[in-house]
Design an enzyme around this catalytic site. Structure first.
Site, mmCIF file in Angstrom:
data_model
loop_
_atom_site.group_PDB
_atom_site.id
_atom_site.type_symbol
_atom_site.label_atom_id
_atom_site.label_comp_id
_atom_site.label_asym_id
_atom_site.label_seq_id
_atom_site.Cartn_x
_atom_site.Cartn_y
_atom_site.Cartn_z
ATOM 1 N N CYS A 59 0.849 -1.192 0.000
ATOM 2 C CA CYS A 59 0.000 0.000 0.000
ATOM 3 C C CYS A 59 0.890 1.249 0.000
ATOM 4 C CB CYS A 59 -0.902 -0.005 1.233
ATOM 5 S SG CYS A 59 -1.826 1.524 1.400
ATOM 6 N N GLU B 135 3.099 -6.059 8.692
ATOM 7 C CA GLU B 135 3.546 -4.708 8.313
ATOM 8 C C GLU B 135 4.812 -4.322 9.082
ATOM 9 O OE1 GLU B 135 0.516 -1.613 8.564
ATOM 10 O OE2 GLU B 135 2.093 -0.143 8.967
ATOM 11 N N THR C 199 0.223 1.414 10.545
ATOM 12 C CA THR C 199 -0.840 2.205 9.894
ATOM 13 C C THR C 199 -2.230 1.912 10.455
ATOM 14 O OG1 THR C 199 -0.942 0.555 8.159
ATOM 15 C CG2 THR C 199 0.346 2.530 7.684
HETATM 16 FE FE1 F3S Z 1 -3.275 1.082 3.116
HETATM 17 FE FE2 F3S Z 1 -4.575 2.205 5.019
HETATM 18 FE FE3 F3S Z 1 -5.615 0.237 3.764
HETATM 19 S S1 F3S Z 1 -2.464 1.730 5.032
HETATM 20 S S2 F3S Z 1 -3.923 -1.009 3.146
HETATM 21 S S3 F3S Z 1 -5.151 2.216 2.885
HETATM 22 S S4 F3S Z 1 -5.815 0.630 5.925
#
Ligand code: F3S
Length: 583
Positions: A95, A125, A164
C-alpha cells in the site's frame, strides 16, 4: 429494530488497489501467481483468489516460479531481493501509505535516529518497517511499559512511527508518555486515514447515533476489524464480530432498537451487502411480514430465471416490431424457453467461483431445489428445440446449434493435448467471451428464426433489428458484470470488465449506449426503422442519464438488480405492443 451502516465500511484504497493489481495479472496470466502471505486478512477473499489460480504461502521457499506478489502490508527489502534473485517477476502491491512509513523509517534510520515503531510485533507490516531500518536500531513496542524497558538514554534522538492500523487514542497516550521522557522525539502520525475514519465512524455511531449494539463484519484474523469490535466492547455495547452472513443465524436483535454496522478495511462489499440484505430482511420480517413474503416469491421467480425468460420473449417482440414482421406466441415461447434454459443450465456447469459473485439466496435456492432446477433447465431447453422443429427447419437448426453451444460453454470440450495450439479448453476460457456469446446467442435466436418463418421482413431491417438486440443484450451482460465487479464480487476473465478493467469498461458501456441511442434516432429519421425507434432511443437515453447520476446504480442486492433489469425488458415489450396497437 433498525440497522445503520457506517459510511466507509469495507475495502480501503490500499486493499482495493492490491486486489485490482492481482486480478489484472490473473486475467492475463494462467496460473503461476503466489502471494507472500495472505493478500488481505479475509478468508473469503483468499478462497476466491485460489479459484482465480492465485495461491498464497507464508513460506518464501515455496515461491520458485511465476509471479510473486508482495501484499499491502509490504515486506522487508531482503524478501524482495530474494525473490528477484530467483529470477521471479515481483508484483509489489505494498500500500502506498505503508510505503510512505517505510520511507520515513529508512531515511530517519540513515540519519542515525533510533526508530521506535508503535505496533504489534508479529504483524506483517512491522516486519517491513523493521526491514526498512536496515542494520540501524529499531524497536517495536505496544505499551509504555515496553518502551520504558528499552532503557534508552534520555538524550537519544528517536523517531516514533505507528503501524498504519494502530488505535489513534492508544497512540496519542503513548506519544504523551514518550514525549515526557525524550526531548529529542520526532513523532510521525502514520496511522492511515482509512483506519481512523472507520474508527471515528464507530465512535460517532456510539456517541451521536446512540446505537444499542454493534455488528462488525470482517475476517476474525484481521487486526483492523478486531480493533473496530474492540471499540464497541470498550464502550460496553453488545458487539458481534461476524465473517459472513451465515453467522447471523440464531442471533436475535429484537431487544435492540438501533444497531450500528461497520466492516474492516479488508472486507469486500459483497459480504457487507449479504449481511445488510439479511439484516434488512430480519427487520422487514418483524415490521411487514406480508411484504417480506411477496418479496421472497418474486425473488424465487428471478432466481429461477423465469423473469429473464419472460424478458427475452418480450424483447423478441420488440425485435419483431422493428423488423416489421408478425409475432407469434409459439415464437415467444421458443425465445423465453431458450434463454431461461441457458441461464439455468449454465449455473450448474459454471465453476465454484460463482458462489462468491452470486446472491447467497440464489445459491441456497439452487442447492435446495437442485433436481427441480435441472428439470426446469432441461425441460425448457427441450421445449425450445421442439418448438423450433414445429416452426420449420431453419428455426430448428438455429435453436439446436445455439443450445449446444450454450450448454457446452463452460464445459472442457477441447482435449488437453490441443491446449497448446488453441490456448483454451472451454469457450469460457476465451477472454471476454461470455458477454459476446450471451449477446450473440440471444439476438440470433430472437431475430433470425422469426425472419425465416414470417418471410415478409426486409433484410436491412432484419440486420438493424439484430444489431439492436445484440447491443441491448450485450450492454446488459457487461453492465451486470461491471456491477458485480464494483461490489467486489470478483468476475472472471471471460468477462469484459476483467479484461478491460472497470474504468475502460464503464467508458465502453457509455459509448455503446450513446451509439445505440444515436443509431436509433438516425435510423428512425431515415425511416430505416419504424418510429418505435424514437421511443426506444428516448427511453434508453433516460435510463442512461438515471444510471449516470443515480447513487444507487451499483448498490442494489443482486436479485433485486437482476429483477429490475428483467422488468425493463418486459416493459420495452409492452411499449412496443402499445405502439403497434395504437399505430
Ligand atoms: Fe493502506 Fe490504510 Fe488500507 S495503510 S492497506 S489504505 S488501511
Amino acid at each position: 429494530m433498525k440497522f445503520i451502516l457506517a459510511e466507509s465500511a469495507g475495502f480501503c484504497f490500499g486493499v482495493r488497489r492490491a486486489l485490482d493489481l492481482v486480478l489484472a495479472e490473473s486475467a492475463s496470466k494462467k496460473g503461476g501467481i503466489a502471494t507472500y502471505g495472505p493478500l488481505v486478512h479475509n478468508p473469503q477473499v483468499i478462497e476466491l483468489l485460489k479459484l482465480r489460480e492465485v495461491s498464497c504461502t507464508e513460506d518464501l521457499d515455496q515461491i520458485r516460479e511465476g509471479m510473486a506478489v508482495i501484499r499491502t502490508h509490504g515486506a522487508p527489502p531482503e524478501v524482495l531481493d530474494t525473490l528477484r534473485g530467483r529470477g521471479l517477476e515481483v508484483l509489489d502491491a505494498t500500500c502506498p501509505k505503508v510505503r510512505a512509513v517505510q520511507n520515513v523509517v529508512s531515511t530517519h534510520a540513515a540519519k542515525g535516529r533510533h526508530i521506535v515503531v508503535f505496533g504489534e510485533k508479529d504483524h506483517p507490516e512491522i516486519a517491513g518497517l523493521v526491514g526498512a531500518a536496515g542494520a540501524h536500531p529499531c524497536a517495536v513496542v505496544l505499551s509504555a511499559a515496553e518502551f520504558d524497558a528499552l532503557q534508552l538514554p534520555a538524550e537519544t534522538a528517536i523517531t516514533l512511527v505507528a503501524q498504519t492500523t494502530a488505535n489513534r487514542q492508544q497512540f496519542n497516550e503513548f506519544t504523551k508518555h514518550a514525549k515526557e521522557r525524550y526531548p529529542n522525539l520526532d513523532v510521525r502520525q502514520t496511522i492511515c486515514a482509512a483506519t481512523e475514519k472507520r474508527q471515528e465512524e464507530v465512535l460517532e455511531l456510539i456517541n451521536e447515533r446512540k446505537v444499542q449494539g454493534l455488528i462488525v463484519i470482517g475476517g476474525h484474523n484481521s487486526g483492523n476489524t478486531r480493533r473496530l469490535a474492540g471499540i464497541g466492547e470498550s464502550h460496553g455495547l453488545p458487539t458481534w464480530h461476524l465473517e459472513t452472513a451465515e453467522e447471523l443465524a440464531g442471533l436475535d436483535f429484537k431487544p435492540y432498537g438501533l444497531i450500528g454496522v461497520t466492516a474492516g478495511a479488508s472486507t469486500p462489499s459483497w459480504i457487507i451487502d449479504r449481511v445488510m440484505t439479511r439484516l434488512r430482511e430480519m427487520e422487514e420480517e418483524t415490521t411487514n411480514p406480508l411484504r417480506a413474503r411477496f418479496k421472497r416469491f418474486v425473488e424465487a421467480l428471478t432466481s429461477m430465471h423465469i423473469t429473464t425468460g419472460l424478458a427475452a420473449g418480450f424483447l423478441a417482440y420488440v425485435g419483431a416490431v422493428l423488423m416489421g414482421v408478425g409475432f407469434r406466441l409459439d415464437f415467444f415461447l421458443l425465445v423465453s424457453c431458450y434463454v431461461l434454459s441457458m441461464h439455468v443450465l449454465n449455473r450448474f456447469t459454471e465453476s465454484g467461483v460463482d458462489k462468491f459473485r452470486d446472491d447467497p439466496k440464489r445459491l441456497v435456492f439452487y442447492r435446495r431445489y437442485r433436481f427441480g432446477l435441472w428439470a426446469l433447465g432441461i425441460g425448457a431447453g427441450v421445449a425450445s428445440v421442439i418448438d423450433g422443429y414445429f416452426l420449420g427447419v431453419i428455426p430448428f437448426i438455429f435453436v439446436l446449434v445455439a443450445s449446444i453451444i450454450g450448454v457446452l460453454y463452460s464445459v472442457r470440450v477441447v482435449p488437453k493435448g490441443w491446449m497448446g495450439l488453441l490456448g483454451f479448453r472451454r469457450l469460457k476460457d476465451i477472454a471476454a467471451s461470455k458477454n459476446f456469446f450471451v449477446a450473440s446467442a440471444w439476438a440470433l435466436v430472437s431475430i433470425f428464426p422469426l425472419f425465416f418463418v414470417d418471410q415478409t421482413g426486409s433484410a436491412p431491417r432484419v440486420i438493424l433489428a439484430f444489431v439492436f438486440l445484440f447491443l441491448v443484450t450485450g450492454i446488459r451482460s457487461v453492465w451486470l458484470d461491471l456491477s458485480d465487479m464494483s461490489s467486489d464480487r470478483l468476475v472472471g476473465r471471460e468477462t469484459v470488465p476483467l479484461v478491460l478493467g472497470p474504468e475502460r469498461t464503464r467508458r465502453l458501456v457509455q459509448r455503446l449506449i450513446v451509439g445505440l441511442v444515436v443509431g436509433l434516432y438516425l435510423t428512425a429519421v431515415l425511416e430505416w426503422l419504424p418510429s418505435l425507434a424514437y421511443v426506444l432511443a428516448t427511453w434508453i437515453l433516460l435510463e442512461f442519464l438515471y444510471l449516470e447520476f443515480s447513487k444507487r446504480r451499483f448498490s442494489l442486492p443482486t436479485l433485486t438488480r437482476d429483477m429490475l433489469v428483467d422488468l425493463h425488458f418486459i416493459a420495452a415489450g409492452v411499449v412496443a405492443w402499445l405502439w403497434r396497437a395504437v399505430g
